[in-house]
Design a protein around this motif. Structure first.
Motif: not given
Length: 407
Positions: A324-328, A390-391, A317-319
């Protein structure tokens, strides 16, 4: 004769030439001048002859599955070599050469039929110091080939490379350690188009992204490679563990043999690929590693654990959240991403058990638009900013959720 005795004999044959070269005062980077594979023998077999500007330490061995001849050299410049022109043998399926690890280069020939190295030697001209390497390969059956093949044991060669280590006491918070992995390198250039190699483009972007992350003051950044050298898939994962990385990001820009695609996408680990293209991509990445002369048959317990362990229950789930945040972040910075930006595949480089890991395809070299983007410093700056954002978003969320995880 066992493969170890055969290997020792070949190494000794090489050292005769090396000793003469040392007496002549030769040193530094040797250059490939000419030569390649030919089939001069009746009844099968092939021969490799290489002309080098000077003698260098070298070793030769074979690997199985797929069948390969591997020749390692101390610092040979292959820039003038043309693998296609060097392969005139019907027994050689493919040929590649290039940097393999700091100070060493490698030539790998995928052979179409089982063969053994029956003769090997390196001679050095007394007047010029130029060297000629000659290898003769003769056919054998598959069972004998399997017996003779394998990575030779050499304590000096097999000693792990030193890597950075960051002490992180449990009672002291500090910057997150980000492991950036510019894909391919050295003997494995990755995708190629119009004179541009994926390996070179990814190293340039990784260095720029490192600077962007370090300037925030929130991250320590380690790269799996700092120059054009080969690093195996398991070696990349092992470096993440040695650096005690908090997250792992592998960077790529592939090429499609058929069809057209553009835009960035982010991959996470899954046994089942999200689509056929993702499955083919993961398989191709692993095959590139094998064809660079990697032998996993004798992998030690530590590396096998790193490679083969399925991500722990808490880590998947962390990966996925990181992806998801990187895509955003990328979408906000650049305005667009791939039409299916989140994907899954069984990439070996993502198989860490306890480090959130993703693979970012920055674009496709097979698409002119993406190649132009990767060459554009302004576009690369926008992509780096998107990854940074994202990070940042993931780190804040991950810290908030950390109290809910199992200890």
């Amino acid at each position: 004769m066992s493969r170890w005795i055969a290997t020792l004999a070949l190494l000794c044959a090489g050292n005769i030439g090396l000793a003469q070269d040392s007496a002549e005062g030769g040193s530094g980077l040797a250059r490939y001048i000419e030569g390649g594979f030919t089939d001069p023998y009746w009844g099968g077999g092939t021969e490799l002859e290489l002309q080098l500007s000077q003698g260098v330490p070298w070793r030769v061995f074979t690997l199985d599955d797929p069948a390969r001849l591997v020749v390692d050299f101390r610092e040979v410049d292959w820039s003038s070599a043309d693998p296609v022109a060097m392969d005139t043998s019907e027994h050689i399926a493919s040929l590649r050469m290039g940097a393999f690890r700091p100070g060493w280069s490698r030539l790998v020939a995928e052979i179409s039929t089982p063969m053994k190295v029956s003769e090997a030697g390196l001679s050095v001209a007394k007047d010029t110091g130029a060297a000629k390497l000659s290898l003769r390969l003769t056919p054998i059956d598959q069972s004998e080939f399997a017996t003779l093949s394998g990575m030779p044991f050499d304590p000096a060669w097999d000693m792990p490379e030193s890597v950075l280590r960051f002490a992180k006491p449990d009672d002291k918070k500090g910057p997150l350690t980000v492991l950036l992995d510019p894909g391919h390198g050295g003997i494995d250039p990755g995708a190629q188009r119009d004179g541009f190699d994926e390996a070179d483009l990814m190293l340039l972007f990784a260095q720029e992204l490192r600077d962007v992350l370090v300037r925030t003051g929130h991250y320590e950044v380690v790269l799996t490679r700092e120059k054009d050298v080969f690093v195996s898939l398991e070696g990349r994962v092992a470096k993440a563990h040695d650096a005690q990385a908090d997250l792992f990001i592998s960077l790529h820009a592939d090429a499609l043999a058929e069809g057209v695609a553009h835009g960035a996408s982010v991959y996470t680990l899954s046994k089942e690929a999200s689509d056929a293209a993702s499955a083919a991509l993961a398989e191709r990445h692993d095959r590139d590693d094998l064809l660079s002369g990697v032998d996993l048959s004798g992998t030690d317990d530590r590396v096998a654990q790193v490679l083969l362990d399925i991500a722990r229950l808490d880590n998947s789930p962390r990966s996925d959240a990181l992806a998801g945040h990187l895509v955003g972040g990328i979408r906000n910075a650049l305005g667009n991403v791939h039409k299916r930006p989140k994907r899954q595949a069984s990439f070996s480089v993502l198989k860490s058990a306890d480090i959130p890991s993703v693979l970012i395809e920055l674009g496709f070299l097979s698409t002119q638009r993406d190649l132009d983007n990767l060459r554009d410093p302004n576009w690369r700056a926008g992509m780096a900013a998107g990854i940074r954002d994202g990070i940042n978003a993931w780190a804040l969320e991950d810290e908030a959720l950390s109290r809910l995880r199992r200890q």
